[in-house]
Design an enzyme around this catalytic site. Sequence first.
Site, PDB file in Angstrom:
ATOM      1  N   GLY A 118       0.810  -1.214   0.000  1.00  0.00           N
ATOM      2  CA  GLY A 118       0.000   0.000   0.000  1.00  0.00           C
ATOM      3  C   GLY A 118       0.847   1.270   0.000  1.00  0.00           C
ATOM      4  O   GLY A 118       0.542   2.234  -0.711  1.00  0.00           O
TER       5      GLY A 118
ATOM      6  N   GLN B  66      -7.683  -0.024   3.408  1.00  0.00           N
ATOM      7  CA  GLN B  66      -8.565  -0.588   4.429  1.00  0.00           C
ATOM      8  C   GLN B  66      -9.887  -1.083   3.840  1.00  0.00           C
ATOM      9  O   GLN B  66     -10.598  -1.854   4.484  1.00  0.00           O
ATOM     10  CB  GLN B  66      -8.869   0.453   5.518  1.00  0.00           C
ATOM     11  CG  GLN B  66      -7.705   0.755   6.424  1.00  0.00           C
ATOM     12  CD  GLN B  66      -7.324  -0.411   7.333  1.00  0.00           C
ATOM     13  OE1 GLN B  66      -8.148  -1.238   7.708  1.00  0.00           O
ATOM     14  NE2 GLN B  66      -6.049  -0.479   7.682  1.00  0.00           N
TER      15      GLN B  66
ATOM     16  N   SER C 293      -3.533  -3.210  -0.660  1.00  0.00           N
ATOM     17  CA  SER C 293      -2.429  -3.971  -0.084  1.00  0.00           C
ATOM     18  C   SER C 293      -2.945  -5.331   0.371  1.00  0.00           C
ATOM     19  O   SER C 293      -3.925  -5.427   1.104  1.00  0.00           O
ATOM     20  CB  SER C 293      -1.858  -3.201   1.104  1.00  0.00           C
ATOM     21  OG  SER C 293      -0.870  -3.990   1.735  1.00  0.00           O
TER      22      SER C 293
ATOM     23  N   HIS D  79      -2.003  -7.696   2.455  1.00  0.00           N
ATOM     24  CA  HIS D  79      -2.019  -8.216   3.837  1.00  0.00           C
ATOM     25  C   HIS D  79      -3.154  -7.645   4.678  1.00  0.00           C
ATOM     26  O   HIS D  79      -3.358  -8.066   5.806  1.00  0.00           O
ATOM     27  CB  HIS D  79      -0.665  -8.025   4.519  1.00  0.00           C
ATOM     28  CG  HIS D  79      -0.332  -6.635   4.960  1.00  0.00           C
ATOM     29  ND1 HIS D  79      -0.417  -6.242   6.270  1.00  0.00           N
ATOM     30  CD2 HIS D  79       0.090  -5.550   4.283  1.00  0.00           C
ATOM     31  CE1 HIS D  79      -0.030  -4.974   6.384  1.00  0.00           C
ATOM     32  NE2 HIS D  79       0.277  -4.525   5.176  1.00  0.00           N
TER      33      HIS D  79
ATOM     34  N   THR E 289      11.672  -7.877 -11.030  1.00  0.00           N
ATOM     35  CA  THR E 289      11.051  -9.190 -11.199  1.00  0.00           C
ATOM     36  C   THR E 289       9.841  -9.303 -10.283  1.00  0.00           C
ATOM     37  O   THR E 289       9.900  -8.941  -9.111  1.00  0.00           O
ATOM     38  CB  THR E 289      12.080 -10.304 -10.889  1.00  0.00           C
ATOM     39  OG1 THR E 289      13.166 -10.136 -11.800  1.00  0.00           O
ATOM     40  CG2 THR E 289      11.471 -11.689 -11.047  1.00  0.00           C
TER      41      THR E 289
ATOM     42  N   CYS F 123       1.426   2.210  12.950  1.00  0.00           N
ATOM     43  CA  CYS F 123       2.609   2.800  12.333  1.00  0.00           C
ATOM     44  C   CYS F 123       3.245   3.840  13.239  1.00  0.00           C
ATOM     45  O   CYS F 123       4.400   4.177  13.072  1.00  0.00           O
ATOM     46  CB  CYS F 123       2.257   3.438  10.997  1.00  0.00           C
ATOM     47  SG  CYS F 123       1.243   2.379   9.981  1.00  0.00           S
TER      48      CYS F 123
END
Length: 389
Positions: free
Chosen positions: A73, A182, A202, A204, A240, A327
């Site tokens: 993200g 989110q 994102s 996860h 890659t 965070c």
Amino acid sequence: MEKHSIYADHAATTSLSQTALEAMMPYLTNLFGNPSTAYSMGRKAKKAVEVSRGEIAQCLGAEAREIFFTSGGSEADNWALKGAAHAMRKQGKNHIITSRFEHHAVLHTCAALEKEGFSVTYLDVHENGIVRPEEVARAIGESTGLISIMFANNEIGTIQPIEEIGSICRKKGILFHTDAVQAAGHLPIDVRKQNIDMLSISAHKFHGPKGVGALFCRDGLYIENLLEGGAQERGHRAGTENVAGIVGMAAALKESCAHIHENASFVTALRNHLREGLLQIPGCRWNGDAVNRLPGNANVSFSGIEGESLLLMLDMQGICVSSGSACTTGAVDPSHVLKAIGLSDNEAKGSLRLTLDRENTEQEVDTLIHIISETVQKLRNMNPFWKET
Ligand SMILES: *Cc1c(COP(=O)(O)O)cnc(C)c1O
């Protein structure tokens, strides 16, 4: 003391789903080929990446060629903002509009762009945690080229009027980016209907693996490349591909989107039960709109309490929650999100974020209410200045 283990921090990250893990396994083992190679093993990896791109596009109402894979993200947000800002400068535009309660991946990118000479308007957010479209419209000037407003906030879960803001941008010819990290997998997203030009996700945050995400960038838009090198991502983002990660992200998003409504109603009921229980605790305030928010998000402040102390005492009892944003844990600053919606420093510091998910149970919610109530009382008993009002 009885040891509970309750994970209530799904906004920080989620577990990898079994479906995603199984989809990834071949690409972590025997099918390890580089997608840029011409022999069969490489072609199989390439095929897996392209099938995943199509599946992710479909979940968002986009076309496969509009999906660009990133490392998550934060990278998608950085790319969208920097790429669009640098492109718009060539058209003589230098003004960006965002809000005060964005994720730091957006706020710090805006700060970096300010250092490059861009001008940024940070819109206030109201007490309910929702940005008003008319205030977005009012902030638009001659040189505005980009607006970035998050889909749903990571701390208080409030859902923003994305379609209306998108429509304002469309009419004015301004690029509209939304951080939907989110929201993806938890709320229905349709980039066409919602007038979105760029959107970050994102893996996860919806039971995919960490370290992989995507940027949706509407066909025909030009934004500057993020990484130079090989021709991956149609020459716009070299490196890659994270093949297993991409395959896992697609599997997780498809799975979440297939059950989005049933998950939302189950999790909303759990969250409302949690809300009622927490609000029984004296000196507890609810933060952000009660209805217009992510199904699993609960955010409360307890007067006379340090959220960090509460978090640590809950941790000792096997409970994973967050105070402020994950965070910023480690920093003692009160959450910028809670301050943006008008909380005092003390109210913000006394906050707790609990984020539930389809993996939680009603029994866990009852245990959470019970233990939090006890622990808040214990902490207050230790605080000589606390008196119940
Ligand atoms: C988690 C999160 C991010 C960062 O995503 P990463 O994949 O961890 O880099 C960005 N924005 C929001 C709203 C988030 O919740």
